[in-house]
Design a protein around this motif. Structure first.
Motif, PDB file in Angstrom:
ATOM      1  N   UNK A  13     -10.793 -56.948  -4.184  1.00  0.00           N
ATOM      2  CA  UNK A  13     -11.626 -55.779  -4.108  1.00  0.00           C
ATOM      3  C   UNK A  13     -11.286 -54.543  -4.724  1.00  0.00           C
ATOM      4  N   UNK A  14      -9.971 -54.444  -4.736  1.00  0.00           N
ATOM      5  CA  UNK A  14      -9.579 -53.171  -5.114  1.00  0.00           C
ATOM      6  C   UNK A  14      -9.816 -52.607  -6.510  1.00  0.00           C
ATOM      7  N   UNK A  15      -9.684 -53.530  -7.561  1.00  0.00           N
ATOM      8  CA  UNK A  15     -10.120 -53.091  -8.629  1.00  0.00           C
ATOM      9  C   UNK A  15     -11.804 -52.699  -9.048  1.00  0.00           C
ATOM     10  N   UNK A  16     -12.398 -53.320  -7.987  1.00  0.00           N
ATOM     11  CA  UNK A  16     -14.027 -53.087  -7.992  1.00  0.00           C
ATOM     12  C   UNK A  16     -14.076 -51.684  -7.397  1.00  0.00           C
ATOM     13  N   UNK A  17     -13.138 -51.096  -6.521  1.00  0.00           N
ATOM     14  CA  UNK A  17     -13.328 -49.915  -5.732  1.00  0.00           C
ATOM     15  C   UNK A  17     -12.805 -48.822  -6.666  1.00  0.00           C
ATOM     16  N   UNK A  18     -12.056 -48.978  -7.341  1.00  0.00           N
ATOM     17  CA  UNK A  18     -11.382 -48.021  -8.331  1.00  0.00           C
ATOM     18  C   UNK A  18     -12.368 -47.793  -9.708  1.00  0.00           C
ATOM     19  N   UNK A  19     -12.621 -46.395  -9.859  1.00  0.00           N
ATOM     20  CA  UNK A  19     -13.315 -46.104 -10.977  1.00  0.00           C
ATOM     21  C   UNK A  19     -12.583 -46.108 -12.283  1.00  0.00           C
ATOM     22  N   UNK A  20     -13.234 -46.503 -13.401  1.00  0.00           N
ATOM     23  CA  UNK A  20     -12.772 -46.594 -14.799  1.00  0.00           C
ATOM     24  C   UNK A  20     -12.309 -44.967 -15.118  1.00  0.00           C
ATOM     25  N   UNK A  21     -11.233 -44.787 -15.560  1.00  0.00           N
ATOM     26  CA  UNK A  21     -10.633 -43.417 -15.820  1.00  0.00           C
ATOM     27  C   UNK A  21     -11.555 -42.842 -16.881  1.00  0.00           C
ATOM     28  N   UNK A  22     -11.938 -43.546 -18.075  1.00  0.00           N
ATOM     29  CA  UNK A  22     -12.676 -42.969 -19.137  1.00  0.00           C
ATOM     30  C   UNK A  22     -14.029 -42.513 -18.586  1.00  0.00           C
ATOM     31  N   UNK A  23     -14.624 -43.518 -17.588  1.00  0.00           N
ATOM     32  CA  UNK A  23     -16.173 -43.206 -17.101  1.00  0.00           C
ATOM     33  C   UNK A  23     -15.825 -42.028 -16.044  1.00  0.00           C
ATOM     34  N   UNK A  24     -14.807 -41.813 -15.296  1.00  0.00           N
ATOM     35  CA  UNK A  24     -14.846 -40.607 -14.528  1.00  0.00           C
ATOM     36  C   UNK A  24     -14.620 -39.431 -15.256  1.00  0.00           C
ATOM     37  N   UNK A  25     -13.869 -39.358 -16.316  1.00  0.00           N
ATOM     38  CA  UNK A  25     -13.675 -38.187 -17.396  1.00  0.00           C
ATOM     39  C   UNK A  25     -15.102 -37.914 -17.751  1.00  0.00           C
ATOM     40  N   UNK A  26     -15.888 -39.098 -18.270  1.00  0.00           N
ATOM     41  CA  UNK A  26     -17.014 -38.624 -18.837  1.00  0.00           C
ATOM     42  C   UNK A  26     -18.110 -37.834 -17.674  1.00  0.00           C
ATOM     43  N   UNK A  27     -18.102 -38.520 -16.622  1.00  0.00           N
ATOM     44  CA  UNK A  27     -18.805 -37.807 -15.687  1.00  0.00           C
ATOM     45  C   UNK A  27     -18.653 -36.599 -14.955  1.00  0.00           C
ATOM     46  N   UNK A  28     -17.241 -36.326 -14.832  1.00  0.00           N
ATOM     47  CA  UNK A  28     -16.770 -35.063 -14.629  1.00  0.00           C
ATOM     48  C   UNK A  28     -17.146 -33.914 -16.005  1.00  0.00           C
ATOM     49  N   UNK A  29     -16.887 -34.425 -17.222  1.00  0.00           N
ATOM     50  CA  UNK A  29     -17.228 -33.772 -18.166  1.00  0.00           C
ATOM     51  C   UNK A  29     -18.813 -33.226 -18.325  1.00  0.00           C
TER      52      UNK A  29
END
Length: 144
Positions: free
Chosen positions: A11-27
Motif C-alpha cells: 500500500x505504501x507506493x499507492x500512498x506516495x505521490x509521484x514527484x513529477x506529478x506533485x511538481x506539476x500540481x504545485x507549479x
C-alpha cells in the motif's frame, strides 16, 4: 503478522505521490496564485491562502491571513503591486507526508513606470492538501 506487513508494504507506493506529478500540481497552483496577483484579483489570491496562513517576511515580520489579504488588496487598489515572475529553474518541490508539499524557489518582482525596478527574492511556500484542494499555510519570503 507477515500478511499485515506485506499489505502495508504494497500500500505504501499507492500512498506516495509521484514527484513529477506533485511538481506539476504545485507549479500550477503557483501560476494560479501569481496570475491572480499580477491581475490584482484579490478574491482569487485569497482563495489560495489558507485561513491559518502565517506569512514570515524578513522585512515586514509576521502576518496572518486577514492582514496579508487586506494589505495585498489595498496595494492592488492603489496600483502599488509589482508584477511577479517565477524563475522556473529555481523551482524545487518536496512532499510533506500526511500534509502536502514544500515549494522553494526564487521570483522576480518588477515595479515602477515600465517594470524596470526589479529585484529577485527567495521564498518557501508550505502547501496543504485537504479534500483535493491545495492551500498555502506558510510563506517565508526573504532577500538574497
Amino acid at each position: 503478522m507477515k500478511r499485515v506487513l506485506l499489505l502495508f508494504l504494497l500500500a505504501v507506493p499507492a500512498l506516495a505521490q509521484n514527484p513529477a506529478t506533485l511538481r506539476e500540481e504545485i507549479a500550477a497552483m503557483d501560476k494560479k496564485l501569481f496570475d491572480a496577483f499580477n491581475a490584482r484579483d484579490i478574491k482569487v489570491v485569497g482563495t489560495v491562502f489558507d485561513k491559518s496562513l502565517e506569512f514570515y517576511h524578513d522585512k515586514g515580520g509576521l502576518s496572518g491571513y486577514d492582514q496579508t489579504v487586506k494589505q495585498l488588496g489595498e496595494n492592488f487598489s492603489r496600483g502599488n503591486s509589482p508584477r511577479r515572475e517565477l524563475l522556473p529553474e529555481s523551482l524545487e518541490v518536496y512532499p510533506i507526508p500526511n500534509y502536502g508539499a514544500m515549494q522553494i524557489g526564487a521570483h522576480r518582482f518588477c515595479s515602477g513606470a515600465e517594470g524596470k525596478d526589479c529585484g529577485v527574492f527567495k521564498f518557501v511556500h508550505v502547501w496543504k492538501k485537504t479534500d483535493g484542494e491545495w492551500r498555502i499555510t506558510r510563506v517565508v519570503s526573504y532577500d538574497n
